[in-house]
Structures are given as structure tokens and as C-alpha cells.
Design a protein around this motif. Sequence first.
Motif, short mmCIF file in Angstrom:
data_model
loop_
_atom_site.label_atom_id
_atom_site.label_comp_id
_atom_site.label_asym_id
_atom_site.label_seq_id
_atom_site.Cartn_x
_atom_site.Cartn_y
_atom_site.Cartn_z
N ARG A 189 0.81 -1.20 0.00
CA ARG A 189 0.00 0.00 0.00
C ARG A 189 0.86 1.28 0.00
O ARG A 189 0.47 2.30 -0.54
CB ARG A 189 -0.88 -0.07 1.25
CG ARG A 189 -1.76 1.08 1.47
CD ARG A 189 -1.44 1.79 2.77
NE ARG A 189 -2.20 3.01 2.83
CZ ARG A 189 -1.68 4.20 2.53
NH1 ARG A 189 -0.41 4.31 2.18
NH2 ARG A 189 -2.44 5.26 2.58
N TYR A 190 2.05 1.15 0.61
CA TYR A 190 2.93 2.32 0.71
C TYR A 190 3.72 2.59 -0.57
O TYR A 190 4.43 3.58 -0.66
CB TYR A 190 3.87 2.16 1.92
CG TYR A 190 3.12 2.43 3.22
CD1 TYR A 190 3.02 3.71 3.72
CD2 TYR A 190 2.46 1.40 3.89
CE1 TYR A 190 2.30 3.98 4.86
CE2 TYR A 190 1.74 1.65 5.05
CZ TYR A 190 1.66 2.94 5.53
OH TYR A 190 0.94 3.20 6.66
N CYS A 239 -14.63 5.38 8.48
CA CYS A 239 -13.38 6.13 8.51
C CYS A 239 -12.53 5.78 7.32
O CYS A 239 -11.54 6.44 7.04
CB CYS A 239 -12.63 5.83 9.81
SG CYS A 239 -12.06 4.12 9.97
N ASN A 299 -8.17 2.40 2.97
CA ASN A 299 -6.85 3.02 2.87
C ASN A 299 -5.72 2.06 3.22
O ASN A 299 -4.58 2.29 2.85
CB ASN A 299 -6.79 4.28 3.75
CG ASN A 299 -7.64 5.40 3.19
OD1 ASN A 299 -8.49 5.17 2.33
ND2 ASN A 299 -7.43 6.61 3.67
N TRP A 324 4.66 10.45 6.99
CA TRP A 324 4.85 9.43 5.96
C TRP A 324 3.98 8.18 6.15
O TRP A 324 3.36 7.70 5.21
CB TRP A 324 6.32 9.01 5.84
CG TRP A 324 6.51 8.04 4.72
CD1 TRP A 324 6.61 8.34 3.40
CD2 TRP A 324 6.53 6.61 4.80
NE1 TRP A 324 6.70 7.20 2.65
CE2 TRP A 324 6.66 6.12 3.49
CE3 TRP A 324 6.45 5.70 5.86
CZ2 TRP A 324 6.71 4.75 3.20
CZ3 TRP A 324 6.50 4.35 5.57
CH2 TRP A 324 6.62 3.88 4.26
N HIS A 325 3.91 7.64 7.35
CA HIS A 325 3.21 6.35 7.47
C HIS A 325 1.72 6.48 7.78
O HIS A 325 1.01 5.48 7.84
CB HIS A 325 3.92 5.41 8.45
CG HIS A 325 3.75 5.74 9.90
ND1 HIS A 325 4.41 6.78 10.50
CD2 HIS A 325 3.00 5.16 10.86
CE1 HIS A 325 4.07 6.82 11.78
NE2 HIS A 325 3.21 5.85 12.02
N CYS A 326 1.23 7.73 7.93
CA CYS A 326 -0.21 7.92 8.12
C CYS A 326 -0.94 7.56 6.83
O CYS A 326 -0.53 7.98 5.75
CB CYS A 326 -0.50 9.38 8.50
SG CYS A 326 -2.24 9.81 8.40
N MET A 327 -2.01 6.77 6.93
CA MET A 327 -2.74 6.33 5.73
C MET A 327 -3.84 7.30 5.33
O MET A 327 -4.56 7.05 4.38
CB MET A 327 -3.41 4.98 5.95
CG MET A 327 -2.55 3.87 6.50
SD MET A 327 -3.42 2.30 6.35
CE MET A 327 -4.80 2.54 7.46
N ASN A 328 -4.01 8.36 6.12
CA ASN A 328 -5.07 9.32 5.83
C ASN A 328 -6.47 8.72 5.87
O ASN A 328 -7.34 9.06 5.06
CB ASN A 328 -4.85 9.98 4.47
CG ASN A 328 -3.91 11.17 4.56
OD1 ASN A 328 -3.79 11.92 3.61
ND2 ASN A 328 -3.25 11.37 5.70
N CYS A 329 -6.70 7.82 6.81
CA CYS A 329 -8.08 7.39 7.05
C CYS A 329 -8.65 8.36 8.08
O CYS A 329 -7.94 9.23 8.58
CB CYS A 329 -8.15 5.94 7.54
SG CYS A 329 -7.65 5.68 9.26
N CYS A 341 -5.29 4.07 16.15
CA CYS A 341 -4.67 4.23 14.83
C CYS A 341 -4.20 2.88 14.28
O CYS A 341 -3.46 2.17 14.95
CB CYS A 341 -3.49 5.18 14.90
SG CYS A 341 -2.65 5.30 13.30
N VAL A 372 -2.04 2.25 12.09
CA VAL A 372 -0.60 2.15 11.78
C VAL A 372 0.26 2.80 12.87
O VAL A 372 1.42 3.11 12.63
CB VAL A 372 -0.28 2.77 10.41
CG1 VAL A 372 -0.92 1.97 9.30
CG2 VAL A 372 -0.72 4.23 10.33
N ASN A 373 -0.33 2.97 14.06
CA ASN A 373 0.42 3.51 15.20
C ASN A 373 1.03 4.89 14.88
O ASN A 373 2.17 5.17 15.21
CB ASN A 373 1.51 2.50 15.63
CG ASN A 373 2.28 2.91 16.88
OD1 ASN A 373 3.48 2.73 16.96
ND2 ASN A 373 1.59 3.49 17.85
N TRP A 374 0.24 5.74 14.20
CA TRP A 374 0.66 7.14 14.05
C TRP A 374 0.34 7.81 15.38
O TRP A 374 -0.81 7.78 15.82
CB TRP A 374 -0.07 7.82 12.89
CG TRP A 374 0.58 9.13 12.55
CD1 TRP A 374 1.62 9.30 11.70
CD2 TRP A 374 0.28 10.42 13.10
NE1 TRP A 374 1.99 10.62 11.67
CE2 TRP A 374 1.20 11.33 12.53
CE3 TRP A 374 -0.64 10.91 14.02
CZ2 TRP A 374 1.20 12.70 12.84
CZ3 TRP A 374 -0.64 12.26 14.34
CH2 TRP A 374 0.27 13.13 13.74
#
Lengths: 312, 326
Positions: A60-61, A205, A210, B215-220, B304, B306-308
Motif C-alpha cells: 500500500r505504501y 473512517c 486506505n 509518511w506512514h499515516c494512511m489518511n483514514c 490508529c 498504523v500507530n501514528w
Amino acid sequence: MFEKEIRRKAKELLEAKTVDLVIGYTSGSLPFQARPILVSSPEDVGKLVWNHFARSNLARYLLPYRDSSKKIALLAKGCDARAVAVLLQEEQFPRERIHIIGLPCPGVISRRKLEEKLGEIKEEDFSWEENSFLFQGEKWEVRPFLEDTCARCRYPNPPLYDELIGEEKEPWRDGSVDYLKELDNQSREERWQFFAAELSRCIRCYACRNACPLCYCKECFAESDSPRWVNGVPTLSDNLFFHLGRSMHLAGRCVECGACERACPEEIKIGLLPLKVEEIVRENFSFEAGLSLEEEAPLLTYKESDPGEFIK
Amino acid sequence: MSKGLVTKEKWWKWLEDKKDRLFLSERAQKRYGSWFPPEVKVVKNGKEILLPSGEEMYRYFWAGEEWKVEEGEVNTAPLFFFSLPCEARAIIEITDKVFLHEPIDKNYRQRRKSLSLGILACLQPEPTCFCSLVGGGPFWKNEEALFLVPRKEDIYVEGEGELLSYSEEGGEKVKQEIQTLQKEVESGLPSPLPSYFSQELYQHFEDEEWDDISWHCMNCGACTFLCPTCYCFDLSIEGRLKGFQLRSWDSCMFPKFTLHASFHNPRPTGKERVRQRVMHKFSYFPEREGNFACVGCGVCVEKCPVNWDIREAIERMVEKIDRLRA
């Protein structure tokens, strides 16, 4: 768990400029977490970790780099590599831009299951192996602590890689857990009850979408204004519409990684819908996405000789 | 303001006629669930009551010659909401300031007027909590709300109103016990962010750190939807000749949040959106209203995928600011 080899390989690739970037996992701010990290300098490879908590599908990244010319090395579990294969097949990246460091996956462990069985847990009480762990000196098998999404995994080993670190593993899936069978055996009414209860908890959400390496539409139908399919309110009917729509859009493309389900902050069993769709694809087309670059994806291929009258 | 002890028996008596009007936050329920009747409605936080995820602002229809408009109805029955200090603070110090200052939001005001708050002291801060960093605390209280410390057999209460008439004087001994407890819980918590932080943070709007931070935030939208203070919403017209105006939650994490009609997007990538979330909570809002728009409940950190972790972003910017000031 091969952390040293991973770091060595990442360093080698960056120093030789074989790649510009390495995408992998690093320790999080909370215990029992490994989060995605971008490493662009050989000095930073020490940040890379590899353990039972690599929850995200890293493919995904890759997506934000579609329009760049960067060469990227990706640490890839079985499911990450399958997702990369689909992205390559769908011509999102040229093969030579992605360097896959394959990692046979020991399965992702659920922190919740650890807490349920072991009570209050601290990271320092554990010592981890691939198939077992020691907790306060006592040995436990990994299997019962796996995330549901990983206990049902068919392909822990990357089917596609530039190099493989570690030894190939047997899938955990042993027939003892078959979530679909459980659902298939229910009456329609019971199934509806189940999904209605699950999906009414959805807050929309879009963490599932995502987290998905294959949900890369520039504009998701759930956010389209014209036509407007759903509004922003998480009602059961719109939630259902969104999740069914997403599952159908993934038909024949989903690699069953379960990243959607692991990402859900409400712990909704959202991976079951695409899982069922893939079972249907498997039965009808003998096809599983992301296992090879050559095999044609049945739902993305048009042929005049198609036996299905409706499509011609 | 009075103080006193309410016995278990009297507490239940006080609750008796309120059973169908009681709300309890999910996190307060985990700690104090046994103090509330099974009828209590458990909500994620106060937003669920004051700012529902979907709300009809008005209905309209074309009556042949002209538009008819009817305003949406708002429940005004008195309700009681019990929550942890951070969650109450989100209402009193953040959403109230947004919706009760000019221009006043009528629907919010009506709901708020009929809502009484009860603050349950937080005796077990979690590893994700950081209320003390942003000006709150596990014993944070406010004059408009009841403040309660449930104990083994009774509840220590501060405030005004009917419940206090059920209380007995606790005396010096109880006062000491509560003070000791507070000291115990608060020991080792981080000290508040420096007063210059909100102003100086904005000077670092263009810094390259934001690339790495985001960078690692997925924007959900998990963090914003579950946050007790995030209040941004969208307005849409649902229907043509007959329909309603809908207010629904929106999130600054979504690309469409700032998409212009021209298709230009001033926040085109995750970096701008993550920066906005941090800046709004830690610079823009405090510069305007005098306190951070974050109560440090840690729900965003906990949930979160992705642990942001917003604490890391803050720590990093504090360090940088202090390094430059030194």
C-alpha cells in the motif's frame, strides 16, 4: 527472526544504489506494534525490525510513488508480495522499479488475544521465535494467538521476489478455522443478522480501504459527488453499500491479506466479504490473484471467445 | 460549590428517575460501569450526543410557487452525560467554544442546554494518555459539572444540585484521602507543553520534518471520527424539489475535505493533511481560544491502525523549537 539479514540487505541495496528507498517495518510507540517506515539512507537501516506484529500490507505504501521514478525495495510477506504482483499486472509499476525482499511470514499476532489469554502483558516478558514464544519463562505456541486474518492464510510465502530471507513456511491454515464455512452454514437470516450487527458499528473512517494495497482509485465511489452513491452518515444501509461495493470492486483482485480487517479501529470482521468473493472467483475461474505475473486475471480480461453470452 | 460523600445506596436512589436519560462514555464504562444501571446508553464520547454523525438541519420542498422550509427538530429532554475528565473537557473547552460563540449553532445550543455533565475522576491513566501535556489532568474539574470520585462503598462528590443533597459531610479525613489519591495518580505525568508552543509551532509550517512525520499515516479518518474534540462537518443538500440539508462528520484527513470546485486542492497529499490536523489542534485553535484543541485522551493513538502517534509529532516539534530557542 532474520532482522540482521534484513538490515544487511537493505544497507547493501541502498549503498549500491540498486534502490533509492526501502519500505519496511520499525518499532512503534506502543508495545506489540511494528509500523511502516521509509528508509532512504544506509545509516538508518538499524531502524528496520521484523517480528510478529507487522500488521500492515506494505504494498500500500508503494502507491504514492506511482508517478515518480524512484526504485523501491519492499519487505514483503506472502500477502504483500501477492499485492505487488497484482499492482504489477495492473501496470501500476514497471517490474524493474520494485525490488521485492521476500519474507516467509510467521503470522501476525493479535495483541487482544494475548491479553485475553495472558492477562496484563509487557513487552519485556516475551521472547519470540517463529512458531512459539516464551512468556515469563513459559512456552506457548503461536497458532492460537494469530489474527483471524492470518490463521486463515493460504500463502505465507511470497510467490514473487527478487530475493528471499528466511525459510519457506507451511501455511498456518489447517482446516480448524474456516470462517466462511461457518457463515455458509448459517441461514440467510442469520447471516444478515451477523453482517447487520457488524456493519452498523462501522464509522466509515475508510481505514479498511486506505489500508488496502489494491484500493487505489483516484476517486473512491464512496466519495463521489456525481453520481452520489452514499452520503457521509454511517447508516447501516450506506455502510453495507460501501463494503459490498468495495468487495465487488476487488473481485478477482483481492489477495486475502486481511489488512482491511486488521486496520479497522472498531474490529469489524470486514475481511469476510472480500474473502467470500474470492472463494467464488476461485470456484468459477480457478484463479487466485497475485500468484503469478503471467496468468490472466479473469475479471480484467476481455475475450471475444468468452463462453459467457452476456459479456459479448 | 459543595462537597460530600454519597453512599452507594443513595447514589442508586438518585439515579432511579434518570435511568432512561443517562449517557456514559465507553471509556468511563470500562472503569465505572458497575456504578450505572443496565439502561445507561454507552456512547463513544460527547460528540455522539451533541454533534451526531448525521443531522437534518432543515427540510424543504417546492410548494408550487415557493420553497417551504421547516427546521429540524432537536431533542430537548434533560440528559446526563458521565465521562472521564478529558472527555468532559472536550465539550467545555473545545466544542462549546466553537458552537456557542458567535455565530451560535442553534442545534448544538439546544442540546447542550439540556445536557448535564458528570466528571468521573480518572484513577488509571493509560499508556496512551497525555492529558497533563495539554493542560488537563486526571482530576480536572469544572464548576458547571459534577465531579465524582467513586470509591469502594461511596462516591466523593463536588458540585451543585440535587445529588449534593444526598451527600454527607466527609470531614477532614476524606479531604486528605482524596488529595493523597490525586497526588498518587498525577505523579510522574508529563508537564504541560510550554506556553510559547502554539505560537512558535506555526513558524515551522514549511519545515521538512512534516514529510517524515506524516509518511506512514494512511489518511483514514479513524483518529478524527473517534476524537472527542474534532468537530469538522460537511453540509450537503439531499434531494431536489423535496429534501433536506444534511450535516455529517467530515475529516481533514480526506482529500475531498479541501477539494475546490476548480479541482485545485490546497492540501493535495497526506503531508498537508497531517500537518493541518496538528496545526489546528496545537496552533490555530489555541491562538484563537487560549487552549489546545486536544484533550490528550489518547484515543487516536490507541485506535490508529498504523500507530501514528500525535505525541511523537508534538515532541519532535517541541524539541526543535527548544533547540532553536537555546
